[in-house]
Design a protein around this motif. Structure first.
Motif, PDB file in Angstrom:
ATOM      1  N   ARG A 173      25.382  40.881  49.684  1.00 48.10           N
ATOM      2  CA  ARG A 173      26.295  41.702  50.491  1.00 48.10           C
ATOM      3  C   ARG A 173      27.748  41.249  50.292  1.00 48.10           C
ATOM      4  NH1 ARG A 173      26.525  46.177  52.030  1.00 48.10           N
ATOM      5  NH2 ARG A 173      27.586  45.747  53.998  1.00 48.10           N
ATOM      6  N   LEU A 203      19.816  32.063  33.370  1.00 51.54           N
ATOM      7  CA  LEU A 203      20.747  31.260  34.176  1.00 51.54           C
ATOM      8  C   LEU A 203      20.079  29.966  34.645  1.00 51.54           C
ATOM      9  CD1 LEU A 203      22.678  33.740  36.533  1.00 51.54           C
ATOM     10  CD2 LEU A 203      23.682  32.102  34.930  1.00 51.54           C
ATOM     11  N   VAL A 248      20.159  49.172  48.059  1.00 51.06           N
ATOM     12  CA  VAL A 248      19.157  49.161  49.132  1.00 51.06           C
ATOM     13  C   VAL A 248      19.775  48.568  50.407  1.00 51.06           C
ATOM     14  CG1 VAL A 248      16.991  48.096  49.900  1.00 51.06           C
ATOM     15  CG2 VAL A 248      17.157  49.036  47.591  1.00 51.06           C
ATOM     16  N   LEU A 249      20.527  47.489  50.244  1.00 47.55           N
ATOM     17  CA  LEU A 249      21.157  46.839  51.403  1.00 47.55           C
ATOM     18  C   LEU A 249      22.259  47.716  51.999  1.00 47.55           C
ATOM     19  CD1 LEU A 249      21.330  43.173  50.058  1.00 47.55           C
ATOM     20  CD2 LEU A 249      19.863  44.043  51.894  1.00 47.55           C
ATOM     21  N   VAL A 296      11.250  37.965  47.172  1.00 45.66           N
ATOM     22  CA  VAL A 296      11.360  37.550  48.572  1.00 45.66           C
ATOM     23  C   VAL A 296      12.429  38.363  49.305  1.00 45.66           C
ATOM     24  CG1 VAL A 296      10.442  35.231  48.175  1.00 45.66           C
ATOM     25  CG2 VAL A 296      12.927  35.615  48.037  1.00 45.66           C
ATOM     26  N   LEU A 320      28.090  38.306  40.337  1.00 51.32           N
ATOM     27  CA  LEU A 320      27.473  36.987  40.519  1.00 51.32           C
ATOM     28  C   LEU A 320      27.223  36.255  39.203  1.00 51.32           C
ATOM     29  CD1 LEU A 320      24.941  37.703  43.428  1.00 51.32           C
ATOM     30  CD2 LEU A 320      27.063  36.370  43.546  1.00 51.32           C
ATOM     31  N   GLU A 321      26.666  36.963  38.212  1.00 47.99           N
ATOM     32  CA  GLU A 321      26.343  36.283  36.944  1.00 47.99           C
ATOM     33  C   GLU A 321      27.623  35.812  36.255  1.00 47.99           C
ATOM     34  OE1 GLU A 321      23.988  38.607  34.164  1.00 47.99           O
ATOM     35  OE2 GLU A 321      23.077  36.753  33.422  1.00 47.99           O
ATOM     36  N   PHE A 364      20.073  34.847  50.114  1.00 49.80           N
ATOM     37  CA  PHE A 364      20.308  35.708  48.951  1.00 49.80           C
ATOM     38  C   PHE A 364      20.824  37.083  49.382  1.00 49.80           C
ATOM     39  CE2 PHE A 364      18.352  38.148  45.194  1.00 49.80           C
ATOM     40  CZ  PHE A 364      19.456  37.917  44.391  1.00 49.80           C
ATOM     41  N   ILE A 365      20.214  37.631  50.435  1.00 47.41           N
ATOM     42  CA  ILE A 365      20.627  38.953  50.931  1.00 47.41           C
ATOM     43  C   ILE A 365      22.111  38.948  51.347  1.00 47.41           C
ATOM     44  CG2 ILE A 365      20.375  40.487  52.945  1.00 47.41           C
ATOM     45  CD1 ILE A 365      17.286  40.010  52.667  1.00 47.41           C
ATOM     46  N   LEU A 406      21.536  28.192  44.934  1.00 50.08           N
ATOM     47  CA  LEU A 406      20.420  29.059  45.315  1.00 50.08           C
ATOM     48  C   LEU A 406      19.464  29.250  44.128  1.00 50.08           C
ATOM     49  CD1 LEU A 406      19.238  30.798  47.614  1.00 50.08           C
ATOM     50  CD2 LEU A 406      20.542  32.723  46.690  1.00 50.08           C
ATOM     51  N   ALA A 446      15.463  34.145  51.236  1.00 48.19           N
ATOM     52  CA  ALA A 446      15.730  35.589  51.137  1.00 48.19           C
ATOM     53  C   ALA A 446      16.972  35.962  51.953  1.00 48.19           C
ATOM     54  CB  ALA A 446      14.524  36.384  51.623  1.00 48.19           C
ATOM     55  N   PHE A 495      25.678  30.525  44.709  1.00 53.60           N
ATOM     56  CA  PHE A 495      24.667  31.189  43.868  1.00 53.60           C
ATOM     57  C   PHE A 495      23.970  30.172  42.956  1.00 53.60           C
ATOM     58  CE2 PHE A 495      23.807  34.331  40.224  1.00 53.60           C
ATOM     59  CZ  PHE A 495      22.613  34.760  40.783  1.00 53.60           C
ATOM     60  N   LEU A 543      19.369  46.284  44.313  1.00 58.05           N
ATOM     61  CA  LEU A 543      19.221  45.525  45.564  1.00 58.05           C
ATOM     62  C   LEU A 543      20.420  45.763  46.480  1.00 58.05           C
ATOM     63  CD1 LEU A 543      17.843  41.974  44.622  1.00 58.05           C
ATOM     64  CD2 LEU A 543      16.847  43.592  46.252  1.00 58.05           C
ATOM     65  N   GLU A 572      14.190  38.078  43.822  1.00 59.16           N
ATOM     66  CA  GLU A 572      14.118  39.530  44.068  1.00 59.16           C
ATOM     67  C   GLU A 572      12.907  39.869  44.942  1.00 59.16           C
ATOM     68  OE1 GLU A 572      14.078  41.986  40.531  1.00 59.16           O
ATOM     69  OE2 GLU A 572      15.091  43.607  41.620  1.00 59.16           O
ATOM     70  N   LEU A 614      24.372  36.816  50.353  1.00 52.52           N
ATOM     71  CA  LEU A 614      25.181  36.560  49.164  1.00 52.52           C
ATOM     72  C   LEU A 614      25.396  37.863  48.379  1.00 52.52           C
ATOM     73  CD1 LEU A 614      26.604  34.358  47.486  1.00 52.52           C
ATOM     74  CD2 LEU A 614      24.463  34.077  46.220  1.00 52.52           C
ATOM     75  N   MET A 663      14.665  38.988  35.140  1.00 51.36           N
ATOM     76  CA  MET A 663      15.774  39.916  35.333  1.00 51.36           C
ATOM     77  C   MET A 663      15.770  40.465  36.760  1.00 51.36           C
ATOM     78  SD  MET A 663      17.301  40.157  32.367  1.00 51.36           S
ATOM     79  CE  MET A 663      18.007  41.753  31.905  1.00 51.36           C
ATOM     80  N   ILE A 664      16.916  40.397  37.412  1.00 57.29           N
ATOM     81  CA  ILE A 664      17.036  40.953  38.756  1.00 57.29           C
ATOM     82  C   ILE A 664      17.988  42.146  38.707  1.00 57.29           C
ATOM     83  CG2 ILE A 664      17.940  40.599  41.074  1.00 57.29           C
ATOM     84  CD1 ILE A 664      16.986  37.840  41.099  1.00 57.29           C
ATOM     85  N   ASN A 665      17.528  43.263  39.295  1.00 56.18           N
ATOM     86  CA  ASN A 665      18.370  44.447  39.349  1.00 56.18           C
ATOM     87  C   ASN A 665      19.280  44.347  40.587  1.00 56.18           C
ATOM     88  OD1 ASN A 665      19.550  46.938  39.402  1.00 56.18           O
ATOM     89  ND2 ASN A 665      17.691  48.003  38.665  1.00 56.18           N
ATOM     90  N   VAL A 666      20.355  43.593  40.430  1.00 53.39           N
ATOM     91  CA  VAL A 666      21.272  43.326  41.537  1.00 53.39           C
ATOM     92  C   VAL A 666      21.874  44.614  42.100  1.00 53.39           C
ATOM     93  CG1 VAL A 666      23.518  42.313  42.112  1.00 53.39           C
ATOM     94  CG2 VAL A 666      21.846  40.971  40.854  1.00 53.39           C
ATOM     95  N   GLU A 667      22.273  45.517  41.190  1.00 49.91           N
ATOM     96  CA  GLU A 667      22.895  46.765  41.635  1.00 49.91           C
ATOM     97  C   GLU A 667      21.936  47.538  42.553  1.00 49.91           C
ATOM     98  OE1 GLU A 667      22.616  45.659  38.553  1.00 49.91           O
ATOM     99  OE2 GLU A 667      24.696  44.956  38.347  1.00 49.91           O
ATOM    100  N   MET A 674      22.102  44.158  36.187  1.00 48.59           N
ATOM    101  CA  MET A 674      20.941  43.298  35.906  1.00 48.59           C
ATOM    102  C   MET A 674      21.403  41.862  35.647  1.00 48.59           C
ATOM    103  SD  MET A 674      18.253  45.323  35.888  1.00 48.59           S
ATOM    104  CE  MET A 674      16.950  44.969  34.724  1.00 48.59           C
ATOM    105  N   ILE A 675      20.776  40.914  36.337  1.00 49.80           N
ATOM    106  CA  ILE A 675      21.084  39.508  36.113  1.00 49.80           C
ATOM    107  C   ILE A 675      19.877  38.822  35.484  1.00 49.80           C
ATOM    108  CG2 ILE A 675      21.493  37.270  37.215  1.00 49.80           C
ATOM    109  CD1 ILE A 675      23.230  38.516  39.207  1.00 49.80           C
ATOM    110  N   ASN A 676      20.124  38.100  34.395  1.00 49.28           N
ATOM    111  CA  ASN A 676      19.045  37.379  33.745  1.00 49.28           C
ATOM    112  C   ASN A 676      18.874  36.009  34.428  1.00 49.28           C
ATOM    113  OD1 ASN A 676      17.249  36.109  32.081  1.00 49.28           O
ATOM    114  ND2 ASN A 676      18.100  37.007  30.190  1.00 49.28           N
ATOM    115  N   VAL A 677      18.169  36.038  35.543  1.00 50.42           N
ATOM    116  CA  VAL A 677      18.002  34.835  36.369  1.00 50.42           C
ATOM    117  C   VAL A 677      17.323  33.712  35.581  1.00 50.42           C
ATOM    118  CG1 VAL A 677      16.741  33.902  38.354  1.00 50.42           C
ATOM    119  CG2 VAL A 677      18.013  36.038  38.563  1.00 50.42           C
ATOM    120  N   GLU A 678      16.279  34.077  34.828  1.00 52.40           N
ATOM    121  CA  GLU A 678      15.544  33.052  34.079  1.00 52.40           C
ATOM    122  C   GLU A 678      16.490  32.320  33.120  1.00 52.40           C
ATOM    123  OE1 GLU A 678      14.740  36.229  34.436  1.00 52.40           O
ATOM    124  OE2 GLU A 678      13.180  35.907  35.946  1.00 52.40           O
TER     125      GLU A 678
END
Lengths: 119, 119, 119, 119
Positions: free
Chosen positions: A77, B7, A10-11, B89, A86-87, A72-73, B75, A69, B72, A7, B87, A75, A1-5, B1-5
């Motif tokens: 933005r 995807l 932060v950017l 990197v 994205l998902e 991804f950064i 990537l 990285a 995406f 990230l 996340e 993308l 799981m990536i916390n896109v919001e 939250m994106i469930n990368v695994e």
């Protein structure tokens, strides 16, 4: 799981702290995405039968991770600036590709069929 | 939250069903990433003072979302093949950039400083 | 007038002296062309209303010339390896574009029409 | 021998007839160069041990020639707009590279040394 919001926040802070928002138009961020994708490709550009990139070499690995990285950064933005989820768009595109490339017609075929894209 | 695994598993199944794994070397996927990034750039390439891309036009919006999705998707495949945690990197690179571009030195400066990358 | 044949011979000698022919497959040279095109784009990626690249600044000018040279050098190598006559294919493509973009339909239109390419 | 000046005049007329000069800033032309370089790469992106692109297949050959032509056309436009002499900058860059990659140190080495570029 990536916390896109998180990230993306932060950017956003990183960019605002440096007053860089003025440079981060969608078009400029997409240009930067292309530049970084090119830097990732550069690491593999001379790969040949007798010269395979050792992705486990620590120095090479660090360079690969840094370029991935950067892609991804940018993308993140771009998606943030254009309010793209994205998902959601990835799942919609995969569905579209599944219809475009039916298993029976696509199996093992590289030309024209080995592609996730519309082009 | 994106469930990368999840995807990445969906993409793995998509590729295996079509016997495309043989074509998805890191280098090939990175080439495809560049091609898709170029297709995203193409939508903005002629942007000018008197011609700004209307990102809210439904047809344009669909094209933008499809190309962002393609970038995406590749990537995610690249990260999967190279066992890179996107996340992790990204956060490591942001940290590196924060040291490289200190706020006081970078504020409002585009040249040399308006860049997330090492190049 | 550019003596393309002479330039290509100089590059052939440069490559053979270093035993690099083994790395210069069409695909690898095309990858390198993309990397160099990206480096040229990098010099302009943050251009904005309040930040126009000064192409007359000597340092910037040198960088631009070096990147344009790299793109041209790889294009010459690609044409040499694939036995493509640059002038012939350019004139054939311009003819094709003239039919594709008739003056009356294309005049002042950026979207879809401001493009030399087939895409 | 390529008559670059004549080719650039033909392109200038093509652009002026369509009132496209307004879209052809150096930055836009460099973006287009990247897009076309990506389209050329796309033709080779899935090349693998068991799948080599047949550059002699007439349909493939036509696509390759068209994309090479697009890259050359935009490179000619960029050089024209920036008043860069392609042959002069190429020869200057080759000289620079000969010093950067001395034969004895570079022979047969791909990594770091198999590159015409500064990056």
């Amino acid at each position: 799981m990536i916390n896109v919001e998180k990230l993306q926040q932060v950017l956003r802070d990183f960019v605002n702290d440096r007053d860089w928002e003025q440079f981060h138009s969608p078009r400029n961020l997409i240009s930067a995405l292309n530049v970084e994708a090119g830097e990732l490709l550069e690491l593999f550009q001379w790969e040949s039968k007798n010269h395979i990139v050792d992705v486990n070499d620590p120095e090479t690995r660090q360079k690969i991770e840094d370029e991935i990285a950067d892609v991804f950064i940018y993308l993140l933005r771009i998606a943030d600036k254009l309010d793209v989820q994205l998902e959601d768009v990835a799942l919609a595109k995969i569905k579209k590709n599944a219809e475009k490339y039916p298993v029976e017609k696509s199996k093992g075929k590289a030309v024209k069929y080995t592609d996730f894209s519309d082009s």
